[in-house]
Design a protein around this motif. Structure first.
Motif, PDB file in Angstrom:
ATOM      1  N   SER A  76      16.560   1.910   8.926  1.00 11.68           N
ATOM      2  CA  SER A  76      15.748   0.736   9.481  1.00 11.68           C
ATOM      3  C   SER A  76      15.050   1.441  10.981  1.00 11.68           C
ATOM      4  CB  SER A  76      16.197  -0.577   9.635  1.00 11.68           C
ATOM      5  OG  SER A  76      17.491  -0.488  10.254  1.00 11.68           O
ATOM      6  N   LEU A  77      16.354   1.771  11.560  1.00 15.72           N
ATOM      7  CA  LEU A  77      15.896   2.153  13.086  1.00 15.72           C
ATOM      8  C   LEU A  77      14.782   3.341  13.168  1.00 15.72           C
ATOM      9  CD1 LEU A  77      15.968   2.059  16.216  1.00 15.72           C
ATOM     10  CD2 LEU A  77      18.382   3.110  16.038  1.00 15.72           C
ATOM     11  N   ALA A  78      15.214   4.377  12.043  1.00 19.34           N
ATOM     12  CA  ALA A  78      14.409   5.581  11.996  1.00 19.34           C
ATOM     13  C   ALA A  78      13.032   5.426  11.607  1.00 19.34           C
ATOM     14  CB  ALA A  78      15.208   6.638  11.031  1.00 19.34           C
ATOM     15  N   MET A  79      12.929   4.260  10.867  1.00 22.00           N
ATOM     16  CA  MET A  79      11.524   3.994  10.582  1.00 22.00           C
ATOM     17  C   MET A  79      10.755   3.301  11.652  1.00 22.00           C
ATOM     18  SD  MET A  79      10.737   4.924   7.330  1.00 22.00           S
ATOM     19  CE  MET A  79      11.866   5.978   7.372  1.00 22.00           C
ATOM     20  N   ASP A  80      11.415   2.301  12.366  1.00 27.87           N
ATOM     21  CA  ASP A  80      10.890   1.661  13.559  1.00 27.87           C
ATOM     22  C   ASP A  80      10.555   2.730  14.695  1.00 27.87           C
ATOM     23  OD1 ASP A  80      11.303  -0.771  12.689  1.00 27.87           O
ATOM     24  OD2 ASP A  80      13.139  -1.125  13.731  1.00 27.87           O
ATOM     25  N   ASN A  87       1.298   5.071  13.567  1.00 21.21           N
ATOM     26  CA  ASN A  87       1.046   3.798  13.011  1.00 21.21           C
ATOM     27  C   ASN A  87       0.507   4.282  11.749  1.00 21.21           C
ATOM     28  OD1 ASN A  87       0.742   1.125  12.398  1.00 21.21           O
ATOM     29  ND2 ASN A  87      -1.096   0.941  13.553  1.00 21.21           N
ATOM     30  N   GLY A  88       1.197   3.602  10.605  1.00 19.49           N
ATOM     31  CA  GLY A  88       0.444   3.948   9.145  1.00 19.49           C
ATOM     32  C   GLY A  88       1.463   3.593   8.142  1.00 19.49           C
ATOM     33  N   ILE A 110       4.222   9.913   7.278  1.00 17.21           N
ATOM     34  CA  ILE A 110       3.412   8.682   7.372  1.00 17.21           C
ATOM     35  C   ILE A 110       1.910   9.037   7.208  1.00 17.21           C
ATOM     36  CG2 ILE A 110       2.484   7.051   8.830  1.00 17.21           C
ATOM     37  CD1 ILE A 110       5.378   7.043  10.308  1.00 17.21           C
ATOM     38  N   ARG A 111       1.303   8.376   6.422  1.00 16.45           N
ATOM     39  CA  ARG A 111      -0.343   8.543   6.281  1.00 16.45           C
ATOM     40  C   ARG A 111      -0.818   7.504   7.248  1.00 16.45           C
ATOM     41  NH1 ARG A 111      -2.929  11.241   2.489  1.00 16.45           N
ATOM     42  NH2 ARG A 111      -1.227  10.893   1.287  1.00 16.45           N
ATOM     43  N   ASP A 112      -1.846   7.855   8.030  1.00 16.96           N
ATOM     44  CA  ASP A 112      -2.272   6.834   9.026  1.00 16.96           C
ATOM     45  C   ASP A 112      -3.595   6.240   8.411  1.00 16.96           C
ATOM     46  OD1 ASP A 112      -4.658   8.648   9.385  1.00 16.96           O
ATOM     47  OD2 ASP A 112      -3.934   9.452  11.342  1.00 16.96           O
ATOM     48  N   SER A 113      -4.172   5.670   9.236  1.00 12.12           N
ATOM     49  CA  SER A 113      -5.452   4.899   8.636  1.00 12.12           C
ATOM     50  C   SER A 113      -6.700   5.866   8.359  1.00 12.12           C
ATOM     51  CB  SER A 113      -5.914   3.577   9.659  1.00 12.12           C
ATOM     52  OG  SER A 113      -6.457   4.345  11.019  1.00 12.12           O
ATOM     53  N   LEU A 114      -6.723   6.781   8.786  1.00 14.50           N
ATOM     54  CA  LEU A 114      -7.853   7.948   8.461  1.00 14.50           C
ATOM     55  C   LEU A 114      -7.394   8.734   7.324  1.00 14.50           C
ATOM     56  CD1 LEU A 114      -8.427   9.074  12.461  1.00 14.50           C
ATOM     57  CD2 LEU A 114      -9.911   7.234  10.909  1.00 14.50           C
ATOM     58  N   GLY A 115      -6.329   8.413   6.801  1.00 14.14           N
ATOM     59  CA  GLY A 115      -5.900   9.272   5.775  1.00 14.14           C
ATOM     60  C   GLY A 115      -5.134  10.587   6.135  1.00 14.14           C
ATOM     61  N   LEU A 116      -4.842  10.866   7.394  1.00  7.57           N
ATOM     62  CA  LEU A 116      -4.044  12.042   7.963  1.00  7.57           C
ATOM     63  C   LEU A 116      -2.598  11.738   7.746  1.00  7.57           C
ATOM     64  CD1 LEU A 116      -6.113  12.645  11.273  1.00  7.57           C
ATOM     65  CD2 LEU A 116      -6.260  13.921   9.102  1.00  7.57           C
TER      66      LEU A 116
END
Length: 135
Positions: A76-80, A87-88, A110-116
């Protein structure tokens, strides 16, 4: 192996398999656990030494309660920390010892809002970000 896997990832054990590594005569036991949040977390043990050699999960398990041990930060801390960096949506993650410098790390894709796609690598003891890159 079952008790150890269940202590690391609370949930229902769904599969136990033995695997042999090609070329180095290492065998592993893979215990698959379905946490209450859904998905599957694979806990991999070195069969010869009866120690965890890695823990792996996909997107659905990013919010699972995973506690690799007393010296390591929980998932959970690693994910935070990874989500603060990018952000994604978490696509997959792993907890394993780095082959390069022998440090236990979390790798979070992680995939961001632009798909990267981004990969964040964190030290699993110190919480420091070792690397953040776009894939």
């Amino acid at each position: 192996y079952l008790d150890d896997a269940h202590a690391i990832v609370p949930g229902t054990i769904t599969n136990v398999a033995s695997e042999a590594e090609q070329g180095d005569n290492t065998s592993h036991v893979v215990v698959s656990v379905s946490p209450p949040t859904g998905g599957t977390v694979s806990v991999v043990f070195d069969a010869g030494q009866h120690i965890v050699s890695g823990i792996y999960g996909e997107s659905a398990t990013a919010d699972a309660s995973v506690e690799p041990g007393p010296y390591f930060i929980p998932l959970s801390l690693a994910m935070d920390l990874a989500r603060r960096e990018v952000n994604g949506k978490v696509m997959r993650w792993s907890f394993e010892r780095s082959a390069i410098d022998n440090v236990w790390t979390y790798r979070v894709e992680i995939r961001d809002s632009l798909g990267l796609r981004h990969e964040i690598i964190l030290n699993a003891i110190s919480k420091s970000i070792l690397s953040a890159s776009t894939l």
